[in-house]
Design a protein around this motif. Sequence first.
Motif, PDB file in Angstrom:
ATOM      1  N   HIS A   1      22.746  40.136 -12.170  1.00 46.79           N
ATOM      2  CA  HIS A   1      22.569  40.565 -13.554  1.00 46.79           C
ATOM      3  C   HIS A   1      23.733  40.052 -14.390  1.00 46.79           C
ATOM      4  CE1 HIS A   1      19.214  43.187 -12.532  1.00 46.79           C
ATOM      5  NE2 HIS A   1      19.894  43.480 -11.438  1.00 46.79           N
ATOM      6  N   PHE A   2      23.412  39.536 -15.552  1.00 50.90           N
ATOM      7  CA  PHE A   2      24.410  39.009 -16.474  1.00 50.90           C
ATOM      8  C   PHE A   2      24.260  39.700 -17.816  1.00 50.90           C
ATOM      9  CE2 PHE A   2      23.529  35.724 -13.378  1.00 50.90           C
ATOM     10  CZ  PHE A   2      24.805  35.303 -13.018  1.00 50.90           C
ATOM     11  N   ASP A   3      25.353  39.789 -18.530  1.00 44.54           N
ATOM     12  CA  ASP A   3      25.308  40.348 -19.881  1.00 44.54           C
ATOM     13  C   ASP A   3      24.747  39.332 -20.868  1.00 44.54           C
ATOM     14  OD1 ASP A   3      26.592  42.857 -19.201  1.00 44.54           O
ATOM     15  OD2 ASP A   3      28.458  41.715 -19.027  1.00 44.54           O
TER      16      ASP A   3
ATOM     17  N   ALA B   1      35.987  38.717 -23.448  1.00 40.79           N
ATOM     18  CA  ALA B   1      35.562  40.036 -23.915  1.00 40.79           C
ATOM     19  C   ALA B   1      35.055  40.909 -22.764  1.00 40.79           C
ATOM     20  CB  ALA B   1      34.476  39.891 -24.983  1.00 40.79           C
ATOM     21  N   GLY B   2      35.126  40.373 -21.531  1.00 34.71           N
ATOM     22  CA  GLY B   2      34.733  41.161 -20.371  1.00 34.71           C
ATOM     23  C   GLY B   2      33.259  41.091 -20.010  1.00 34.71           C
ATOM     24  N   LYS B   3      32.543  40.158 -20.587  1.00 35.36           N
ATOM     25  CA  LYS B   3      31.115  40.021 -20.287  1.00 35.36           C
ATOM     26  C   LYS B   3      30.899  39.162 -19.053  1.00 35.36           C
ATOM     27  CE  LYS B   3      29.974  42.249 -23.987  1.00 35.36           C
ATOM     28  NZ  LYS B   3      29.450  43.596 -23.900  1.00 35.36           N
TER      29      LYS B   3
END
Length: 80
Positions: A4-6, A26-28
């Motif tokens: 899963h990816f943002d 940004a931590g994504k």
Amino acid sequence: MSEHFDVAVLGMGPGGEVAAGRLLKAGKKVAVIERELIGGECAYWACVPSKTVLRPPEARTEVHRAAGVTGAELDWAETS
């Protein structure tokens, strides 16, 4: 196996590289989708190679147009 990816970034040209980098900072969790080389068309086939070929003759023309060198001849074989 499922991951899963943002965010998914399509294309890793100059814009895709910047977007992916900022999203990672940004931590994504970022997925990158690119069918060619990272850097995109501009770096490998268009802008950069074209400028490498086209810019030197343009620069030479501008030198001859510059104030103070009108009529001056440069020996480009010795300077290049």
